[in-house]
Design a protein around this motif. Structure first.
Motif, PDB file in Angstrom:
ATOM      1  N   LEU A 133       8.733   2.534  -9.346  1.00 47.75           N
ATOM      2  CA  LEU A 133       7.866   1.397  -9.076  1.00 47.75           C
ATOM      3  C   LEU A 133       7.355   0.773 -10.371  1.00 47.75           C
ATOM      4  O   LEU A 133       7.349  -0.457 -10.534  1.00 47.75           O
ATOM      5  N   VAL A 134       6.948   1.619 -11.308  1.00 46.55           N
ATOM      6  CA  VAL A 134       6.451   1.125 -12.597  1.00 46.55           C
ATOM      7  C   VAL A 134       7.559   0.418 -13.373  1.00 46.55           C
ATOM      8  O   VAL A 134       7.358  -0.675 -13.930  1.00 46.55           O
ATOM      9  N   LEU A 135       8.744   1.029 -13.410  1.00 47.93           N
ATOM     10  CA  LEU A 135       9.858   0.449 -14.162  1.00 47.93           C
ATOM     11  C   LEU A 135      10.252  -0.924 -13.635  1.00 47.93           C
ATOM     12  O   LEU A 135      10.730  -1.780 -14.397  1.00 47.93           O
ATOM     13  N   GLU A 136      10.053  -1.152 -12.340  1.00 48.63           N
ATOM     14  CA  GLU A 136      10.394  -2.439 -11.752  1.00 48.63           C
ATOM     15  C   GLU A 136       9.202  -3.385 -11.677  1.00 48.63           C
ATOM     16  O   GLU A 136       9.273  -4.455 -11.070  1.00 48.63           O
ATOM     17  N   GLY A 137       8.104  -3.006 -12.315  1.00 50.44           N
ATOM     18  CA  GLY A 137       6.957  -3.901 -12.419  1.00 50.44           C
ATOM     19  C   GLY A 137       6.182  -4.095 -11.128  1.00 50.44           C
ATOM     20  O   GLY A 137       5.480  -5.096 -10.972  1.00 50.44           O
ATOM     21  N   LYS A 138       6.255  -3.144 -10.206  1.00 46.94           N
ATOM     22  CA  LYS A 138       5.526  -3.263  -8.948  1.00 46.94           C
ATOM     23  C   LYS A 138       4.046  -2.967  -9.168  1.00 46.94           C
ATOM     24  O   LYS A 138       3.669  -2.201 -10.041  1.00 46.94           O
ATOM     25  N   ARG A 139       3.219  -3.591  -8.346  1.00 40.69           N
ATOM     26  CA  ARG A 139       1.781  -3.321  -8.364  1.00 40.69           C
ATOM     27  C   ARG A 139       1.309  -3.062  -6.946  1.00 40.69           C
ATOM     28  O   ARG A 139       1.832  -3.641  -5.992  1.00 40.69           O
ATOM     29  N   LEU A 140       0.330  -2.194  -6.823  1.00 44.57           N
ATOM     30  CA  LEU A 140      -0.172  -1.801  -5.510  1.00 44.57           C
ATOM     31  C   LEU A 140      -1.501  -2.480  -5.197  1.00 44.57           C
ATOM     32  O   LEU A 140      -2.328  -2.706  -6.087  1.00 44.57           O
ATOM     33  N   HIS A 141      -1.690  -2.778  -3.920  1.00 48.91           N
ATOM     34  CA  HIS A 141      -2.987  -3.279  -3.439  1.00 48.91           C
ATOM     35  C   HIS A 141      -3.924  -2.095  -3.214  1.00 48.91           C
ATOM     36  O   HIS A 141      -5.099  -2.137  -3.591  1.00 48.91           O
ATOM     37  N   LYS A 142      -3.381  -1.034  -2.609  1.00 46.33           N
ATOM     38  CA  LYS A 142      -4.131   0.197  -2.414  1.00 46.33           C
ATOM     39  C   LYS A 142      -3.185   1.382  -2.575  1.00 46.33           C
ATOM     40  O   LYS A 142      -1.992   1.271  -2.333  1.00 46.33           O
ATOM     41  N   HIS A 143      -3.769   2.510  -2.987  1.00 42.69           N
ATOM     42  CA  HIS A 143      -2.975   3.730  -3.186  1.00 42.69           C
ATOM     43  C   HIS A 143      -3.803   4.909  -2.687  1.00 42.69           C
ATOM     44  O   HIS A 143      -4.918   5.151  -3.163  1.00 42.69           O
TER      45      HIS A 143
ATOM     46  N   ILE B 114       0.853  -1.187   0.000  1.00 39.57           N
ATOM     47  CA  ILE B 114       0.000   0.000   0.000  1.00 39.57           C
ATOM     48  C   ILE B 114       0.888   1.236   0.000  1.00 39.57           C
ATOM     49  O   ILE B 114       1.885   1.289   0.721  1.00 39.57           O
ATOM     50  N   LEU B 115       0.510   2.220  -0.819  1.00 40.76           N
ATOM     51  CA  LEU B 115       1.283   3.462  -0.901  1.00 40.76           C
ATOM     52  C   LEU B 115       0.433   4.630  -0.414  1.00 40.76           C
ATOM     53  O   LEU B 115      -0.736   4.767  -0.783  1.00 40.76           O
ATOM     54  N   ASP B 116       1.039   5.458   0.431  1.00 41.25           N
ATOM     55  CA  ASP B 116       0.418   6.685   0.917  1.00 41.25           C
ATOM     56  C   ASP B 116       1.209   7.848   0.332  1.00 41.25           C
ATOM     57  O   ASP B 116       2.222   8.273   0.885  1.00 41.25           O
ATOM     58  N   SER B 117       0.753   8.345  -0.803  1.00 43.25           N
ATOM     59  CA  SER B 117       1.478   9.395  -1.526  1.00 43.25           C
ATOM     60  C   SER B 117       1.178  10.771  -0.938  1.00 43.25           C
ATOM     61  O   SER B 117       0.049  11.051  -0.518  1.00 43.25           O
ATOM     62  N   CYS B 118       2.195  11.640  -0.915  1.00 40.68           N
ATOM     63  CA  CYS B 118       2.077  12.969  -0.302  1.00 40.68           C
ATOM     64  C   CYS B 118       1.638  12.812   1.146  1.00 40.68           C
ATOM     65  O   CYS B 118       0.701  13.465   1.610  1.00 40.68           O
TER      66      CYS B 118
ATOM     67  N   ALA C  56      -1.515   1.747   8.159  1.00 43.27           N
ATOM     68  CA  ALA C  56      -0.785   0.548   8.588  1.00 43.27           C
ATOM     69  C   ALA C  56      -1.529  -0.181   9.697  1.00 43.27           C
ATOM     70  O   ALA C  56      -1.603  -1.416   9.703  1.00 43.27           O
ATOM     71  N   LEU C  57      -2.082   0.564  10.644  1.00 41.85           N
ATOM     72  CA  LEU C  57      -2.847  -0.056  11.723  1.00 41.85           C
ATOM     73  C   LEU C  57      -4.107  -0.736  11.195  1.00 41.85           C
ATOM     74  O   LEU C  57      -4.522  -1.773  11.709  1.00 41.85           O
ATOM     75  N   ALA C  58      -4.701  -0.157  10.160  1.00 41.31           N
ATOM     76  CA  ALA C  58      -5.926  -0.720   9.586  1.00 41.31           C
ATOM     77  C   ALA C  58      -5.650  -1.911   8.662  1.00 41.31           C
ATOM     78  O   ALA C  58      -6.570  -2.672   8.354  1.00 41.31           O
ATOM     79  N   HIS C  59      -4.389  -2.054   8.231  1.00 42.75           N
ATOM     80  CA  HIS C  59      -4.008  -3.147   7.320  1.00 42.75           C
ATOM     81  C   HIS C  59      -2.770  -3.859   7.874  1.00 42.75           C
ATOM     82  O   HIS C  59      -1.677  -3.766   7.302  1.00 42.75           O
ATOM     83  N   PRO C  60      -2.930  -4.582   8.980  1.00 43.50           N
ATOM     84  CA  PRO C  60      -1.768  -5.198   9.642  1.00 43.50           C
ATOM     85  C   PRO C  60      -1.078  -6.278   8.816  1.00 43.50           C
ATOM     86  O   PRO C  60       0.077  -6.606   9.099  1.00 43.50           O
ATOM     87  N   ASN C  61      -1.751  -6.797   7.800  1.00 47.09           N
ATOM     88  CA  ASN C  61      -1.158  -7.857   6.983  1.00 47.09           C
ATOM     89  C   ASN C  61      -0.557  -7.320   5.684  1.00 47.09           C
ATOM     90  O   ASN C  61      -0.207  -8.095   4.792  1.00 47.09           O
ATOM     91  N   ALA C  62      -0.436  -6.005   5.590  1.00 44.63           N
ATOM     92  CA  ALA C  62       0.152  -5.371   4.401  1.00 44.63           C
ATOM     93  C   ALA C  62       1.402  -4.603   4.809  1.00 44.63           C
ATOM     94  O   ALA C  62       1.639  -4.339   5.987  1.00 44.63           O
ATOM     95  N   LYS C  63       2.207  -4.249   3.818  1.00 41.08           N
ATOM     96  CA  LYS C  63       3.318  -3.328   4.008  1.00 41.08           C
ATOM     97  C   LYS C  63       2.892  -1.978   3.434  1.00 41.08           C
ATOM     98  O   LYS C  63       2.336  -1.911   2.330  1.00 41.08           O
ATOM     99  N   VAL C  64       3.161  -0.913   4.175  1.00 43.96           N
ATOM    100  CA  VAL C  64       2.709   0.421   3.790  1.00 43.96           C
ATOM    101  C   VAL C  64       3.907   1.357   3.708  1.00 43.96           C
ATOM    102  O   VAL C  64       4.725   1.414   4.632  1.00 43.96           O
ATOM    103  N   ILE C  65       3.999   2.101   2.603  1.00 43.43           N
ATOM    104  CA  ILE C  65       5.063   3.090   2.429  1.00 43.43           C
ATOM    105  C   ILE C  65       4.436   4.465   2.268  1.00 43.43           C
ATOM    106  O   ILE C  65       3.571   4.671   1.422  1.00 43.43           O
TER     107      ILE C  65
ATOM    108  N   GLU D 259      -7.678   6.008  -3.796  1.00 41.94           N
ATOM    109  CA  GLU D 259      -8.515   6.999  -3.109  1.00 41.94           C
ATOM    110  C   GLU D 259      -7.786   8.336  -3.009  1.00 41.94           C
ATOM    111  O   GLU D 259      -6.640   8.394  -2.568  1.00 41.94           O
ATOM    112  N   VAL D 260      -8.471   9.385  -3.435  1.00 51.12           N
ATOM    113  CA  VAL D 260      -7.956  10.755  -3.338  1.00 51.12           C
ATOM    114  C   VAL D 260      -8.941  11.574  -2.518  1.00 51.12           C
ATOM    115  O   VAL D 260     -10.159  11.438  -2.689  1.00 51.12           O
ATOM    116  N   ARG D 261      -8.419  12.430  -1.634  1.00 51.11           N
ATOM    117  CA  ARG D 261      -9.276  13.325  -0.859  1.00 51.11           C
ATOM    118  C   ARG D 261      -8.833  14.772  -1.047  1.00 51.11           C
ATOM    119  O   ARG D 261      -7.658  15.050  -1.248  1.00 51.11           O
ATOM    120  N   SER D 262      -9.796  15.683  -0.937  1.00 50.69           N
ATOM    121  CA  SER D 262      -9.499  17.108  -1.035  1.00 50.69           C
ATOM    122  C   SER D 262     -10.630  17.902  -0.401  1.00 50.69           C
ATOM    123  O   SER D 262     -11.767  17.411  -0.324  1.00 50.69           O
TER     124      SER D 262
END
Length: 221
Positions: A118-128, A58-62, A73-82, A163-166
């Motif tokens: 991430l794209v160049l290395e073929g990574k895929r996200l579960h959530k963004h 899972i990626l948390d951008s900005c 991370a607390l809501a998704h304990p079985n995932a890795k979050v950056i 998901e985007v918020r504003s």
């Protein structure tokens, strides 16, 4: 007295007339921007932290100070979050918002370059997540908004539930329009709940401002 957030002011009325042209141009071209060295180093550190992880990413951008990253991370304990943010001043404040869990990492990096790597290395996200990015409300600054930049193509390629918020509804509506141009269905709703994910969200709500979100499934890995 609380320091209340100012409302968004803009000279733009409705969806920008150049949105479709700009989005299509970026979707049909490759970014030629050189990758920054500090982001390549941050990316390598993130990959070393992930190691041979094959589970959900899972990626948390900005991510700013990373309060949202810790919450995710607390809501998704079985995932890795950056969590990624370009500001060292913000990321260095994360200790105030840190959570007692070892499944997330906060890094300082140029998001545009980080997503390309991430794209160049073929990574895929579960959530963004892209929570409260600078909306650049002036009409002339359209191409500074994420959906009207070359980064939008990389966001789409990385897939996952997005998901985007504003606090600027038009930003969310334009993001939905950009996704539609990319043939991706999305849903725009008002953010509901009592627990803010970020300091910005808390400040907007305390100021009596509504916040909005667009959600979409870009693709599944």
């Amino acid at each position: 007295m609380k320091n209340l957030a100012r409302s968004i002011t803009t000279n733009q009325v409705g969806i920008h007339q150049n949105l479709e042209k700009v989005v299509l141009r970026h979707l049909n071209s490759e970014s030629q921007k050189p990758l920054s060295e500090h982001t390549k180093e941050a990316y390598q550190a993130a990959m070393e932290w992930l190691g041979d992880w094959q589970g959900d990413l899972i990626l948390d951008s900005c991510c700013g100070v990373g309060e949202s990253t810790a919450n995710i991370a607390l809501a998704h304990p079985n995932a890795k979050v950056i969590g990624v943010d370009k500001s060292a001043m913000r990321t260095e404040k994360h200790h105030v918002y840190s959570a007692q869990t070892n499944n997330y990492l906060i890094i300082r990096a140029d998001l545009q370059d980080f997503l390309r790597l991430l794209v160049l290395e073929g990574k895929r996200l579960h959530k963004h997540y892209l929570l409260y990015p600078n909306p650049y409300p002036k009409s002339a600054h359209l191409q500074r908004r994420w959906y009207a930049s070359s980064t939008f193509a990389d966001i789409v390629k990385l897939g996952g539930d997005f998901e985007v918020r504003s606090n600027w509804k038009l930003y969310i509506e334009e993001f939905a329009a950009a996704l539609n141009i990319a043939n991706i269905q999305s849903t725009v709703t008002q953010v509901q709940g009592n627990t803010p994910m970020t300091p910005f969200e808390r400040k907007y709500w305390e100021s009596g401002q509504d916040s909005w979100k667009v959600t979409a499934t870009l693709s599944k890995a």
